[in-house]
Scaffold this active site. Structure first.
Site, PDB file in Angstrom:
ATOM      1  N   HIS A   1       0.959  -1.448   0.079  1.00 24.43           N
ATOM      2  CA  HIS A   1      -0.473  -0.536  -0.123  1.00 24.43           C
ATOM      3  C   HIS A   1       0.911   1.428   0.080  1.00 24.43           C
ATOM      4  O   HIS A   1       0.211   2.702  -0.312  1.00 24.43           O
ATOM      5  CB  HIS A   1      -1.799   0.016   1.222  1.00 24.43           C
TER       6      HIS A   1
ATOM      7  N   ASP B   1      -2.702 -10.991  -1.940  1.00 20.93           N
ATOM      8  CA  ASP B   1      -3.245  -9.862  -1.094  1.00 20.93           C
ATOM      9  C   ASP B   1      -4.698  -9.813  -1.258  1.00 20.93           C
ATOM     10  O   ASP B   1      -5.366  -9.021  -2.021  1.00 20.93           O
ATOM     11  CB  ASP B   1      -2.293  -9.110  -0.497  1.00 20.93           C
TER      12      ASP B   1
ATOM     13  N   HIS C   1      -6.247  -7.102  -0.151  1.00 19.86           N
ATOM     14  CA  HIS C   1      -6.768  -5.912  -0.754  1.00 19.86           C
ATOM     15  C   HIS C   1      -5.807  -5.664  -2.083  1.00 19.86           C
ATOM     16  O   HIS C   1      -4.567  -6.176  -1.766  1.00 19.86           O
ATOM     17  CB  HIS C   1      -6.034  -5.657   0.019  1.00 19.86           C
TER      18      HIS C   1
ATOM     19  N   ASP D   1      -4.815 -12.816   4.182  1.00 24.15           N
ATOM     20  CA  ASP D   1      -5.844 -12.397   3.151  1.00 24.15           C
ATOM     21  C   ASP D   1      -7.175 -12.618   3.123  1.00 24.15           C
ATOM     22  O   ASP D   1      -7.666 -12.515   3.960  1.00 24.15           O
ATOM     23  CB  ASP D   1      -5.755 -10.826   4.421  1.00 24.15           C
TER      24      ASP D   1
HETATM   25 ZN    ZN Z   1      -3.597  -7.098   2.776  1.00 27.30          ZN
END
Ligand code: ZN
Lengths: 316, 227
Positions: free
Chosen positions: A127, A164, A166, A253
């Protein structure tokens, strides 16, 4: 059996995110325990972290940002811009060690000392933007590794796969105009999950158009949809791109039991994706694959997921 | 939320005696689809869209098969002959919400903005409106959208905002929408965090119901009238 490197370092536990934060040191302890209990350590090449050369971090991040991160961190302030980014005075040094460890793993693969590697690092990176910490991430470990591969080892085409749950907004953003780094991400749809980017029509910009690919998944979807998207989107993309090295942003995740998001992958599906990536690495990249931990917050399951991941890497 | 803040101020305009070929060429160059027509004093007298221009041109021209006489006749054609006079306009003091409702009511892609004296001040396109809406939703920032069902009674929203603020989380936006059940409201906070699991638990613990993300139909809530 492949010679697989395993980066783990007790100093990665020093980044203290406070009492209520999901990105906690226990994550790495769970991974360490799982790998140990599975009896894998004797067959693995252990990699220890070394601080990264600042020049490599500066190859991706703005110098003013790096300085500001250092100052805020050393001053004892516990939060960096967003509430997500909880820190302690060790965070800055730990982030440099995370980058350094990943670069050491890359170096060992490129020097032929090992075939592939899994890097269990904290803090995570995908991120992190050029000049902004976000979503528990400070330095973009994988993006820096890609630049290092290109500048130090003359690699022309780096393929990044990010599974991931995200979207890796930082990694996509850093390479969106770059046709030499292909960023592929499969994640929960941005309208339902952090960070709100990674739509299927985002395919890169300018010269980098066509070198970014996103496969968003709807909440509640699981193995079947995941596998179909990988086959439909990732495999043809890499067949065209032919990466010389594959970097993987490993997030655990998307696991059903993980409460950070709403996807329902089974443990077996993480083995499946690792197998797919290893096949791709063997096909195009002489087996060179370096995977780097991003998210994954289910302390009860991280050990077995890391064990499975490493077992796939070690297999011939 | 005024139109004057969101409109495009530098507007390309046409005079009513400009040839339609010239107008079409300039619109193509500037990549625009709406060309307000003004008089010598800058007062709005009409609007020409790329669609008006296309329908003024015969098929033979597009196919490049029309003869010189026909082409010459078209070259004589003036913007004033094909423009829509009295277009729907906005005033700079209209709000973005006014404009949204107007777009929904009329199938128009852009509104000229004129002051009380009829002078052209700018143009507001659907694209400008969308930009404003993206801003309001906060989705240009990195965050997570949540959906919470609340009963229509005093203090509910305050509890939610307090609970989230106590976690140190910043808001990108908060949207409150009607729900299928009359006495309930759907609240959609867009939170600038990756970490909503804890706040979700907290809110459920406080008795709120979270809305399953798969049940979000922001655009399909029933209107009061149809019930
Ligand atoms: Zn994540």
């Amino acid at each position: 059996m492949k010679r697989t490197g395993f980066l783990h370092d007790i100093r990665y536990l020093l980044h203290d995110t406070g009492p209520y934060h999901p990105e906690m040191a226990e994550r790495l302890q769970a991974i360490q325990k799982g790998v140990e209990a599975a009896g894998l350590l004797p067959q693995l090449t252990e990699i220890k972290a070394v601080p990264a050369d600042m020049a490599w971090i500066e190859a991706v991040h703005a110098t003013v940002y790096i300085r500001r991160f250092e100052e805020v961190c050393r001053s004892g302030v516990r939060q960096f811009d967003y509430s997500d980014n909880q820190m302690c005075t060790e965070t800055y040094d730990t982030a440099i060690l995370a980058v350094g460890g990943v670069l050491e793993a890359v170096r060992m693969v490129m020097a032929g000392e090992i075939d592939n590697a899994f890097c269990a690092v904290r803090p995570p990176g995908h991120h992190a933007e050029v000049a902004e910490a976000m979503g528990f991430c400070y330095f973009n470990n994988v993006a820096i590794a890609a630049r290092y591969l290109q500048k130090e080892w003359g690699i022309e085409r780096v393929g990044i796969v990010d599974f991931d749950v995200h979207h890796g907004n930082g990694t996509e953003h850093i390479f969106e105009e770059d046709p030499t780094v292909f960023y592929y991400s499969i994640h929960e749809h941005p309208s339902f999950a952090f960070p709100g980017t990674g739509r299927d029509f985002d395919t890169g910009k300018g010269a980098g158009k066509g070198f970014t690919k996103n496969s968003p998944m709807l909440p509640g979807q699981g193995d079947e949809e995941f596998k179909a998207l990988i086959q439909q989107d990732l495999l043809p993309a890499f067949e065209g791109f032919r990466p010389e090295v594959i970097l993987v942003s490993v997030g655990f995740d998307a696991l059903d039991a993980d409460e950070m998001a709403d996807m329902r992958l089974s443990r077996a599906c993480f083995t499946w994706i690792a197998e797919q990536l290893k096949v791709l690495a063997d096909q195009y990249a002489e087996g060179r694959l370096i995977s780097v931990l991003e998210g994954g917050y289910s302390i009860d399951h991280l050990g077995e997921l890391a064990e499975d991941h490493l077992k796939v890497l070690m297999r011939d | 939320m005024f139109v004057s803040k969101s409109m495009t101020r530098k507007v390309l305009t046409a005079a009513k005696d400009e040839s339609i070929f010239s107008a079409q060429e300039r619109m193509k160059q500037a990549a625009i689809r709406h060309l307000p027509v003004v008089d010598a004093d800058g007062r709005l007298i009409g609007i020409v869209t790329d669609r008006d221009l296309r329908s003024a041109m015969p098929y033979s021209l597009i196919k490049n098969t029309c003869d010189d006489a026909e082409r010459a006749k078209l070259a004589e054609m003036r913007v004033g002959e094909i423009m829509s006079p009295d277009p729907i306009t906005l005033n700079p003091a209209h709000t973005i919400q006014d404009a949204l409702l107007l777009v929904q009511e009329h199938k128009v892609g852009a509104f000229p903005v004129v002051d009380d004296a009829g002078n052209l001040k700018g143009i507001l396109s659907v694209r400008d409106l969308l930009r404003a809406f993206v801003n309001v939703l906060g989705i240009g920032q990195r965050g997570t959208l949540m959906g919470i069902l609340v009963e229509e009674k005093v203090g509910q929203l305050k509890q939610i905002v307090d609970a989230i603020t106590e976690e140190g989380i910043s808001f990108g936006s908060v949207l409150v929408a009607r729900y299928w059940e009359d006495d309930k409201r759907a609240v959609f906070p867009y939170l600038l965090t990756n970490h909503v699991a804890r706040v979700k638990k907290k809110l459920t613990g406080m008795g709120f119901t979270l809305i399953d993300p798969m049940d979000w139909y922001l655009d399909q809530l029933p209107s009061k009238e149809s019930e």
